[in-house]
Design an enzyme around this catalytic site. Structure first.
Site, PDB file in Angstrom:
ATOM      1  N   GLU A 207       0.797  -1.239   0.000  1.00 15.94           N
ATOM      2  CA  GLU A 207       0.000   0.000   0.000  1.00 15.94           C
ATOM      3  C   GLU A 207       0.827   1.286   0.000  1.00 15.94           C
ATOM      4  O   GLU A 207       0.775   2.063   0.963  1.00 15.94           O
ATOM      5  CB  GLU A 207      -0.939   0.028   1.205  1.00 15.94           C
ATOM      6  CG  GLU A 207      -1.912  -1.114   1.254  1.00 15.94           C
ATOM      7  CD  GLU A 207      -3.030  -0.883   2.269  1.00 15.94           C
ATOM      8  OE1 GLU A 207      -3.054   0.179   2.907  1.00 15.94           O
ATOM      9  OE2 GLU A 207      -3.881  -1.766   2.395  1.00 15.94           O
ATOM     10  N   GLU A 388      -5.246  -8.717   1.207  1.00 11.55           N
ATOM     11  CA  GLU A 388      -5.917  -8.269   2.439  1.00 11.55           C
ATOM     12  C   GLU A 388      -7.390  -8.037   2.184  1.00 11.55           C
ATOM     13  O   GLU A 388      -7.773  -7.424   1.185  1.00 11.55           O
ATOM     14  CB  GLU A 388      -5.334  -6.945   2.969  1.00 11.55           C
ATOM     15  CG  GLU A 388      -3.985  -7.063   3.595  1.00 11.55           C
ATOM     16  CD  GLU A 388      -3.484  -5.750   4.203  1.00 11.55           C
ATOM     17  OE1 GLU A 388      -4.307  -4.878   4.551  1.00 11.55           O
ATOM     18  OE2 GLU A 388      -2.261  -5.615   4.315  1.00 11.55           O
TER      19      GLU A 388
END
Ligand code: GCO
Length: 477
Positions: A207, A388
């Site tokens: 991320e 995720e």
């Protein structure tokens, strides 16, 4: 009794090759060995054979042992120890104490039936100053972890950077410095040489968007800066680090695959107006294309580039050839999906679906279908894995809301596979309750409860449910 199933030491086949001497033999799954494999009932959604059912964690969020065995500090150690940065002043000093409980956690993973475990390597544990000679004791922890996974038949998926930049490198300017991309690639190369004969799947960055937004723009994450111009420069250098690490991986001639883990959000206009559609495209550029295009196409989106103000430092930071380097061929892409974004005609955002304890997490399972099919449509047939997906809840062990959330998202993933998406796996965030960054320990995301005082583990209802999903290789909607 904390565990609902009594685990017995496996007598046969337990100590697979590669199991280190200090690793107690893996524990057998509970129940009589001969019990028939559970099957899906009518209407069950069967996943492809070999689907990588997994769970995720990250180093600073679970390991603890922050000052042990030569580990150097990272920006998150510094940040979490500053007054007012995290809820209740929580830090990752102990976290889930995974560093000390690694074998217990490995046995819990085996008991769940996990096929894949995504963890991250703490850069400053293996390189206390971020560069130079490896810290053998720190590296040994990852050998223990990886060997323990392999001995239990679980595929290790190693993330190289989950936000914990070594403080020593931050002191030299961190990701705002172009050099940081090379420091990262050098560290990555050391990891490929050290662990590459056992780890077949590597993820470079976790991320980068969140680092840019929360670490450098709003300052609610480490390193706590509030400087949009610096943020965009750091974002470019992160991507450059990704490209250099991919190139370094190819140079080692290791077998295996490498890619990035990006958090993606489908962006929808909040109404039918042309203005909302225009604004949604701009937001999509920031949220998705700005990351996907360089990584998968080797170029920044033209509209995103054009929107950078004249004189913005990021314009100078992006040098000729950088985008192509960032676009070094990836073998897979990790997709992290939590929420959709709805954009108004004025460019604002509205929430259209229920949220969770994490107010930003708007629950919209169809968004997972939309983002997976969109990646295939716009970027081709690269193998995808959900690295995720999950939610926090204030429900303790009886976390039925998490079960419903995961079931609905898995159903969306199943539909995407049906639509031709090459989705190879799904990793629940998270295996364990852990240090949720600025929220400290107030948000609990784990399948496995970690007692805030004793750190004792206890499987939640969602863990039992997920074990059933894995055993059946599918979901009962
Ligand atoms: C992220 C990180 C995780 C978080 C999780 C819940 O996506 O923000 O990868 O470290 O803990 O997403 O917020």
């Amino acid at each position: 009794m904390r565990r609902r199933h009594v685990l017995t030491l496996a007598a046969v086949g337990a100590v697979a090759a590669g199991c280190r001497p200090d690793d107690p033999p893996p524990r057998a799954e509970s129940g009589p060995a001969a019990s028939p494999a559970p099957t899906l009932g009518p209407g069950g959604l069967a996943f492809p054979q070999g689907f990588a059912w997994g769970a995720s964690t990250s180093a600073y969020q679970v390991e603890g042992a922050a000052a042990e065995d030569g580990r150097g500090p990272s920006v998150w150690d510094t940040f979490s120890h500053q007054a007012g940065r995290t809820r209740g002043g929580d830090t990752g000093d102990v976290a889930a104490d995974h560093y000390h409980r690694v074998y217990e956690d490995l046995d819990l993973m085996k008991d769940l039936g996990l096929r894949s475990y995504r963890f991250s390597i703490s850069w400053s544990r293996v390189l206390p100053d971020g560069r130079g000679a490896l810290n053998a004791k720190g590296l040994d922890f990852y050998h223990r972890l990886v060997d323990g996974l392999l001995a239990r038949g679980i595929t290790p998926v190693a993330t190289l950077f989950h936000w914990d930049t070594p403080q020593a490198l931050q002191d030299k300017g961190g990701w705002e410095q172009r050099d940081c991309a090379q420091w990262f690639a050098d560290y990555a190369q050391q990891m490929f040489y050290s662990l590459g004969d056992k780890v077949a799947t590597w993820l470079t960055l976790n991320e980068p968007k969140t680092v840019v937004l929360l670490g450098y723009t709003t300052g609610v994450h480490a390193p706590g800066k509030r400087d949009r111009r610096a943020a965009d420069v750091a974002g470019h250098h992160l991507l450059l680090g990704h490209g250099l690490a991919v190139r370094a991986f190819r140079g080692t001639n290791r077998k295996g695959r490498i890619g990035a883990a990006l958090n993606l959000s489908p962006v929808y206009p909040a109404d039918n107006s042309a203005a909302a559609a225009r604004q949604a495209k701009i937001v999509d550029g920031e949220e998705n294309r700005r990351w996907l295009d360089p990584v998968l196409l080797g170029r920044y989106p033209e509209d995103w580039l054009a929107a950078q103000p004249a004189g913005a430092p990021v314009r100078a930071a992006i040098r000729d050839g950088d985008a192509a380097l960032i676009g070094e061929r990836s073998d897979l892409l990790g997709v992290q999906y939590y929420n959709p974004i709805h954009v108004t005609a004025q460019g604002g955002r509205v929430v259209k679906h229920p949220t969770t304890q994490a107010s930003w997490l708007e629950v919209y399972p169809d968004g997972l279908y939309d983002i997976l099919t969109r990646v295939k449509r716009d970027y081709g047939d690269i193998p995808l894995t959900v690295t995720e997906n999950g939610m926090p809840t204030t429900n303790d062990v009886q976390d039925d809301d998490r079960i419903a959330f995961l079931r609905d998202h898995l159903a969306a993933a199943h539909r995407a596979i049906g639509a031709g998406v090459r989705l190879e796996g799904f990793h629940v965030w998270s295996l364990l309750d852990n240090f949720e960054w600025a929220e400290g320990y107030s948000q609990r995301w784990g399948l496995i409860r970690v007692d805030p005082q004793t750190r004792d583990r206890r499987r939640k209802a969602s863990a039992e449910w997920y074990r059933g999903v894995i055993a059946r290789n599918g979901v009962q909607p």
